[in-house]
Design a protein around this motif. Structure first.
Motif, short mmCIF file in Angstrom:
data_model
loop_
_atom_site.label_atom_id
_atom_site.label_comp_id
_atom_site.label_asym_id
_atom_site.label_seq_id
_atom_site.Cartn_x
_atom_site.Cartn_y
_atom_site.Cartn_z
N GLN A 72 4.78 8.51 3.82
CA GLN A 72 5.71 7.83 2.91
C GLN A 72 5.38 6.34 2.77
O GLN A 72 5.84 5.70 1.83
CB GLN A 72 7.16 7.98 3.41
CG GLN A 72 7.59 9.41 3.67
CD GLN A 72 7.41 10.31 2.46
OE1 GLN A 72 7.69 9.92 1.35
NE2 GLN A 72 6.91 11.51 2.68
N ASP A 73 4.59 5.81 3.70
CA ASP A 73 4.28 4.38 3.71
C ASP A 73 2.95 4.04 3.04
O ASP A 73 2.48 2.91 3.13
CB ASP A 73 4.27 3.85 5.14
CG ASP A 73 5.63 3.97 5.82
OD1 ASP A 73 6.65 4.01 5.10
OD2 ASP A 73 5.67 4.03 7.06
N ILE A 74 2.32 5.00 2.40
CA ILE A 74 1.03 4.75 1.77
C ILE A 74 1.18 3.77 0.61
O ILE A 74 2.11 3.86 -0.19
CB ILE A 74 0.39 6.07 1.26
CG1 ILE A 74 -0.01 6.95 2.45
CG2 ILE A 74 -0.84 5.78 0.40
CD1 ILE A 74 -0.59 8.28 2.06
N ASP A 79 -5.71 -0.59 -7.44
CA ASP A 79 -7.07 -0.89 -6.99
C ASP A 79 -7.52 -0.02 -5.82
O ASP A 79 -8.72 0.09 -5.55
CB ASP A 79 -7.20 -2.38 -6.63
CG ASP A 79 -6.26 -2.80 -5.51
OD1 ASP A 79 -5.11 -2.31 -5.49
OD2 ASP A 79 -6.67 -3.62 -4.67
N ARG A 80 -6.59 0.64 -5.15
CA ARG A 80 -6.94 1.53 -4.04
C ARG A 80 -7.36 2.92 -4.52
O ARG A 80 -7.95 3.68 -3.79
CB ARG A 80 -5.77 1.66 -3.06
CG ARG A 80 -5.46 0.30 -2.42
CD ARG A 80 -4.54 0.40 -1.25
NE ARG A 80 -5.25 1.01 -0.13
CZ ARG A 80 -4.66 1.71 0.82
NH1 ARG A 80 -3.36 1.89 0.80
NH2 ARG A 80 -5.35 2.23 1.81
N GLU A 81 -7.01 3.25 -5.74
CA GLU A 81 -7.39 4.51 -6.38
C GLU A 81 -7.02 5.73 -5.52
O GLU A 81 -7.82 6.64 -5.33
CB GLU A 81 -8.89 4.52 -6.71
CG GLU A 81 -9.28 3.44 -7.70
CD GLU A 81 -10.75 3.45 -8.04
OE1 GLU A 81 -11.44 4.44 -7.75
OE2 GLU A 81 -11.20 2.44 -8.62
N ILE A 82 -5.79 5.75 -5.02
CA ILE A 82 -5.30 6.88 -4.22
C ILE A 82 -4.48 7.77 -5.15
O ILE A 82 -3.57 7.32 -5.83
CB ILE A 82 -4.45 6.40 -3.03
CG1 ILE A 82 -5.31 5.57 -2.09
CG2 ILE A 82 -3.83 7.57 -2.30
CD1 ILE A 82 -4.56 4.95 -0.94
N ASN A 83 -4.81 9.04 -5.14
CA ASN A 83 -4.15 10.02 -6.00
C ASN A 83 -2.81 10.43 -5.36
O ASN A 83 -2.78 11.22 -4.42
CB ASN A 83 -5.06 11.22 -6.19
CG ASN A 83 -4.50 12.25 -7.14
OD1 ASN A 83 -3.29 12.37 -7.30
ND2 ASN A 83 -5.39 13.01 -7.76
N ARG A 84 -1.72 9.89 -5.88
CA ARG A 84 -0.39 10.17 -5.31
C ARG A 84 -0.05 11.66 -5.36
O ARG A 84 0.48 12.21 -4.41
CB ARG A 84 0.68 9.38 -6.06
CG ARG A 84 2.08 9.59 -5.49
CD ARG A 84 3.14 8.90 -6.32
NE ARG A 84 3.06 7.47 -6.30
CZ ARG A 84 3.84 6.69 -5.52
NH1 ARG A 84 4.72 7.24 -4.74
NH2 ARG A 84 3.70 5.39 -5.55
N SER A 108 -15.48 0.95 4.43
CA SER A 108 -15.00 0.50 5.73
C SER A 108 -13.76 -0.38 5.53
O SER A 108 -13.73 -1.25 4.66
CB SER A 108 -16.11 -0.31 6.42
OG SER A 108 -15.65 -0.81 7.64
N GLY A 109 -12.73 -0.12 6.31
CA GLY A 109 -11.50 -0.91 6.21
C GLY A 109 -10.58 -0.50 5.10
O GLY A 109 -9.63 -1.20 4.78
N SER A 110 -10.82 0.66 4.51
CA SER A 110 -9.98 1.09 3.39
C SER A 110 -8.73 1.86 3.83
O SER A 110 -7.90 2.21 3.00
CB SER A 110 -10.80 1.93 2.40
OG SER A 110 -11.25 3.12 3.03
N GLY A 111 -8.62 2.16 5.10
CA GLY A 111 -7.42 2.83 5.61
C GLY A 111 -7.58 4.31 5.90
O GLY A 111 -6.60 5.04 6.01
N LYS A 112 -8.82 4.76 6.03
CA LYS A 112 -9.05 6.19 6.28
C LYS A 112 -8.46 6.63 7.62
O LYS A 112 -7.85 7.69 7.71
CB LYS A 112 -10.57 6.49 6.27
CG LYS A 112 -11.23 6.25 4.94
CD LYS A 112 -12.71 6.56 4.98
CE LYS A 112 -13.49 5.78 5.99
NZ LYS A 112 -13.59 4.34 5.73
N THR A 113 -8.62 5.80 8.65
CA THR A 113 -8.07 6.14 9.97
C THR A 113 -6.55 6.26 9.90
O THR A 113 -5.96 7.22 10.40
CB THR A 113 -8.47 5.09 11.02
OG1 THR A 113 -9.88 5.09 11.15
CG2 THR A 113 -7.83 5.37 12.37
#
Length: 141
Positions: A72-74, A79-84, A108-113
């Motif tokens: 819920q906190d994504i 610019d992050r191009e995350i498919n909601r 790297s550093g994009s939040g994958k972890t």
């Protein structure tokens, strides 16, 4: 309060139910409730406690890097191009039932972890056992 009944509930490993019985015995306003309402209250509290304990144990045993990650906190900034829609679809955990995997690809550093931890925590909340492996960011269910 029947002390013997209280002790038996504790002995049967029903501690929340025992405490609720004790609280009901000490609270005069609860005397207006029917037997079924009082029993339901005790059973629901015991059940909820067990479910919460199971989820907490699954999250702890998974050894997440960030066990507070939550889908819920994504941050869905353009610019992050995350498919909601895809994230919401995956949050149902149907991919787990279908024995499918999620592969996160990004810079790297994009939040994958963090996102992998959020998916793992989400699975734990639905009472799936999860193992977080940091080496190549694998979340095994």
């Amino acid at each position: 309060m029947n002390q013997e009944l209280y002790e038996k509930l504790r002995e049967m490993r029903l501690p929340i139910m025992a405490e609720e019985y004790k609280n009901q015995s000490e609270n005069p306003s609860i005397q207006n409730m029917t037997f079924e309402e009082r029993l339901e209250s005790m059973v629901v509290k015991e059940y909820d406690s067990r479910i919460n304990h199971t989820v907490e144990r699954y999250i702890k045993n998974a050894r997440f890097y960030d066990s507070n990650a939550n889908l819920q906190d994504i941050n869905y900034k353009p610019d992050r191009e995350i498919n909601r829609g895809l994230i919401e679809e995956l949050s149902t955990n149907e991919y787990i039932q279908q024995k499918l995997n999620i592969i996160l690809i990004g810079a790297s550093g994009s939040g994958k972890t963090w996102i992998s931890n959020a998916f793992g925590v989400n699975a734990c909340m639905e009472r799936y056992r999860v193992q977080y492996i940091d080496y190549i960011k694998i979340v095994r269910v």
